[in-house]
Motif scaffolding. Structure first.
Motif, mmCIF file in Angstrom:
data_model
loop_
_atom_site.group_PDB
_atom_site.id
_atom_site.type_symbol
_atom_site.label_atom_id
_atom_site.label_comp_id
_atom_site.label_asym_id
_atom_site.label_seq_id
_atom_site.Cartn_x
_atom_site.Cartn_y
_atom_site.Cartn_z
ATOM 1 N N ASP A 86 -46.057 31.309 -63.536
ATOM 2 C CA ASP A 86 -45.367 30.054 -63.830
ATOM 3 C C ASP A 86 -44.063 29.939 -63.051
ATOM 4 O O ASP A 86 -43.696 28.864 -62.563
ATOM 5 C CB ASP A 86 -45.090 29.939 -65.331
ATOM 6 C CG ASP A 86 -46.350 29.742 -66.146
ATOM 7 O OD1 ASP A 86 -47.323 29.213 -65.587
ATOM 8 O OD2 ASP A 86 -46.368 30.127 -67.326
ATOM 9 N N ARG A 87 -43.363 31.052 -62.934
ATOM 10 C CA ARG A 87 -42.093 31.047 -62.194
ATOM 11 C C ARG A 87 -42.317 30.713 -60.724
ATOM 12 O O ARG A 87 -41.559 29.938 -60.134
ATOM 13 C CB ARG A 87 -41.426 32.415 -62.339
ATOM 14 C CG ARG A 87 -40.203 32.603 -61.455
ATOM 15 C CD ARG A 87 -39.525 33.919 -61.745
ATOM 16 N NE ARG A 87 -38.493 34.229 -60.770
ATOM 17 C CZ ARG A 87 -37.598 35.190 -60.895
ATOM 18 N NH1 ARG A 87 -37.599 35.945 -61.974
ATOM 19 N NH2 ARG A 87 -36.709 35.422 -59.972
ATOM 20 N N ILE A 88 -43.367 31.286 -60.126
ATOM 21 C CA ILE A 88 -43.653 31.024 -58.713
ATOM 22 C C ILE A 88 -43.982 29.547 -58.504
ATOM 23 O O ILE A 88 -43.562 28.939 -57.508
ATOM 24 C CB ILE A 88 -44.805 31.924 -58.233
ATOM 25 C CG1 ILE A 88 -44.366 33.389 -58.252
ATOM 26 C CG2 ILE A 88 -45.239 31.539 -56.822
ATOM 27 C CD1 ILE A 88 -45.497 34.370 -58.043
ATOM 28 N N VAL A 89 -44.736 28.959 -59.450
ATOM 29 C CA VAL A 89 -45.044 27.528 -59.337
ATOM 30 C C VAL A 89 -43.766 26.696 -59.346
ATOM 31 O O VAL A 89 -43.601 25.771 -58.549
ATOM 32 C CB VAL A 89 -45.982 27.087 -60.484
ATOM 33 C CG1 VAL A 89 -46.177 25.575 -60.455
ATOM 34 C CG2 VAL A 89 -47.323 27.775 -60.350
ATOM 35 N N ARG A 90 -42.851 27.028 -60.252
ATOM 36 C CA ARG A 90 -41.591 26.276 -60.307
ATOM 37 C C ARG A 90 -40.817 26.408 -59.000
ATOM 38 O O ARG A 90 -40.221 25.442 -58.519
ATOM 39 C CB ARG A 90 -40.742 26.772 -61.484
ATOM 40 C CG ARG A 90 -41.323 26.492 -62.858
ATOM 41 C CD ARG A 90 -40.274 26.653 -63.954
ATOM 42 N NE ARG A 90 -39.724 27.994 -64.000
ATOM 43 C CZ ARG A 90 -40.227 28.981 -64.715
ATOM 44 N NH1 ARG A 90 -41.313 28.785 -65.437
ATOM 45 N NH2 ARG A 90 -39.651 30.174 -64.724
ATOM 46 N N GLU A 91 -40.839 27.607 -58.425
ATOM 47 C CA GLU A 91 -40.132 27.816 -57.163
ATOM 48 C C GLU A 91 -40.757 27.007 -56.041
ATOM 49 O O GLU A 91 -40.045 26.404 -55.216
ATOM 50 C CB GLU A 91 -40.134 29.311 -56.813
ATOM 51 C CG GLU A 91 -39.254 30.133 -57.749
ATOM 52 C CD GLU A 91 -39.460 31.628 -57.606
ATOM 53 O OE1 GLU A 91 -38.593 32.390 -58.077
ATOM 54 O OE2 GLU A 91 -40.496 32.039 -57.031
ATOM 55 N N GLN A 93 -42.554 24.243 -56.401
ATOM 56 C CA GLN A 93 -42.289 22.831 -56.679
ATOM 57 C C GLN A 93 -40.864 22.452 -56.298
ATOM 58 O O GLN A 93 -40.599 21.326 -55.883
ATOM 59 C CB GLN A 93 -42.527 22.537 -58.167
ATOM 60 C CG GLN A 93 -43.974 22.648 -58.624
ATOM 61 C CD GLN A 93 -44.805 21.430 -58.236
ATOM 62 O OE1 GLN A 93 -44.324 20.531 -57.551
ATOM 63 N NE2 GLN A 93 -46.056 21.397 -58.665
ATOM 64 N N GLY A 94 -39.939 23.408 -56.434
ATOM 65 C CA GLY A 94 -38.545 23.140 -56.109
ATOM 66 C C GLY A 94 -38.165 23.424 -54.674
ATOM 67 O O GLY A 94 -36.991 23.298 -54.306
ATOM 68 N N GLY A 95 -39.137 23.819 -53.855
ATOM 69 C CA GLY A 95 -38.842 24.082 -52.452
ATOM 70 C C GLY A 95 -38.176 25.424 -52.193
ATOM 71 O O GLY A 95 -37.651 25.656 -51.094
ATOM 72 N N LEU A 96 -38.195 26.326 -53.166
ATOM 73 C CA LEU A 96 -37.584 27.646 -53.001
ATOM 74 C C LEU A 96 -38.628 28.605 -52.442
ATOM 75 O O LEU A 96 -39.090 29.539 -53.094
ATOM 76 C CB LEU A 96 -37.049 28.142 -54.345
ATOM 77 C CG LEU A 96 -36.035 27.223 -55.041
ATOM 78 C CD1 LEU A 96 -35.660 27.757 -56.414
ATOM 79 C CD2 LEU A 96 -34.786 27.076 -54.166
ATOM 80 N N ASN A 97 -39.010 28.370 -51.182
ATOM 81 C CA ASN A 97 -40.121 29.106 -50.596
ATOM 82 C C ASN A 97 -39.825 30.593 -50.417
ATOM 83 O O ASN A 97 -40.712 31.437 -50.595
ATOM 84 C CB ASN A 97 -40.500 28.487 -49.244
ATOM 85 C CG ASN A 97 -41.037 27.076 -49.387
ATOM 86 O OD1 ASN A 97 -41.574 26.717 -50.438
ATOM 87 N ND2 ASN A 97 -40.889 26.259 -48.354
ATOM 88 N N LEU A 98 -38.601 30.943 -50.053
ATOM 89 C CA LEU A 98 -38.254 32.347 -49.873
ATOM 90 C C LEU A 98 -38.329 33.100 -51.202
ATOM 91 O O LEU A 98 -38.859 34.211 -51.263
ATOM 92 C CB LEU A 98 -36.853 32.477 -49.267
ATOM 93 C CG LEU A 98 -36.376 33.907 -48.970
ATOM 94 C CD1 LEU A 98 -37.336 34.592 -48.001
ATOM 95 C CD2 LEU A 98 -34.964 33.896 -48.401
ATOM 96 N N ASP A 99 -37.815 32.487 -52.271
ATOM 97 C CA ASP A 99 -37.902 33.099 -53.592
ATOM 98 C C ASP A 99 -39.355 33.259 -54.031
ATOM 99 O O ASP A 99 -39.745 34.288 -54.605
ATOM 100 C CB ASP A 99 -37.155 32.257 -54.624
ATOM 101 C CG ASP A 99 -35.653 32.248 -54.389
ATOM 102 O OD1 ASP A 99 -35.149 33.255 -53.867
ATOM 103 O OD2 ASP A 99 -34.997 31.250 -54.726
ATOM 104 N N ALA A 100 -40.160 32.235 -53.746
ATOM 105 C CA ALA A 100 -41.576 32.297 -54.109
ATOM 106 C C ALA A 100 -42.283 33.408 -53.342
ATOM 107 O O ALA A 100 -43.114 34.131 -53.914
ATOM 108 C CB ALA A 100 -42.246 30.957 -53.830
#
Length: 270
Positions: A86-91, A93-100
């Protein structure tokens, strides 16, 4: 005209700013996304699309492990893996590709470890379906639960991290306890003789609270759990040999019947 503008502004505020997650689902930053939007044929491929593909592979991997029994055998790991998905999906969706990308690396490692652990115990009696066990009485079941909760080799030296094998015992005991609502649990933290009185008291309390936390994750309501700590003042075994200190790094858990407050104690141990 002024009244009309006021009504329009009020309607915008009501329709656009009144969406919140259900109670217990956290704030807006913790909103759960169950899937990602598909990539359209006309859409140019970007790095984020590769991350979406990796996320789907991880989701399928987790689904397969759950079907093979991972949720029954290692419920804590499965819960953490689902939260990471779920956390990766939020990242994404928010454009936080490096975090994902970083979290996907962690997730792949977690799923590989979970798969190896599941392979190791399949075919053994370590993790069996609890429905096939036929207990003669509630007392027999209580004694079984007590043994699971008070098994040896629970913690490493100077640590309150729960040993994975003991975590599995906690999960099995919690599953059995779901239907025995007449029993509460009293958790007492212990430490070995190495360290100061103050340090061992704090460490033993941390161990008790960590076990309480996992029991809650496994479905035991907080109202059924109480915690205390005694440091190194109440060892199960006397001595300073390594195997004795290992045994004394523990929590002791008592089953307390709520109507009579009788303690269910395993025969030969206290």
């Amino acid at each position: 005209m002024k009244n009309i503008l006021t009504l329009i502004l009020y309607a915008i505020l009501i329709s656009g700013c009144s969406f919140f997650p259900d109670h217990g689902e956290g704030g807006m930053a913790e909103y759960q996304y169950s899937s990602l939007s598909p990539v359209m044929p006309s859409e140019p491929l970007e790095p984020k699309h590769g991350l979406r593909f990796e996320w789907k592979l991880a989701a399928h991997h987790l689904d397969i492990l759950v079907l093979e029994g991972a949720e029954r055998c290692f419920p804590a790991m499965v819960i953490l893996a689902k939260r990471m998905q779920d956390r990766i999906v939020r990242e994404l969706q928010g454009g936080l590709n490096l975090d994902a990308a970083n979290d996907l690396i962690i997730q792949r490692t977690t799923l590989e470890r979970l798969e190896k652990q599941l392979d190791a115990i399949q075919g053994s009696s370590v993790c069996i379906s609890l429905e096939v066990v036929d207990y003669q009485s509630t007392a027999d079941l209580a004694v079984k639960i007590y043994g699971l909760l008070n098994t040896d080799n629970q913690f490493a030296f100077n640590s309150y991290a729960v040993n994975p094998k003991y975590m599995n015992r906690l999960a099995e005991a919690a599953t059995l306890l779901h239907d025995l609502t007449q029993y509460n649990l009293h958790i007492t933290g212990h430490a070995d003789i190495i360290g100061s009185i103050k340090f061992n008291q704090e460490l033993s309390l941390a161990r008790a609270n960590q076990v309480k936390r996992y029991l809650q994750i496994f479905g035991i309501t907080p109202s059924r759990l109480s915690v205390t700590a005694v440091g190194s003042s109440d060892p199960l075994l006397e001595g300073s040999y390594p195997h004795i200190r290992l045994t004394n790094r523990r929590v002791s858990i008592e089953l307390i019947k709520t109507d009579t407050h009788d303690k269910i104690v395993k025969k030969g141990k206290q």
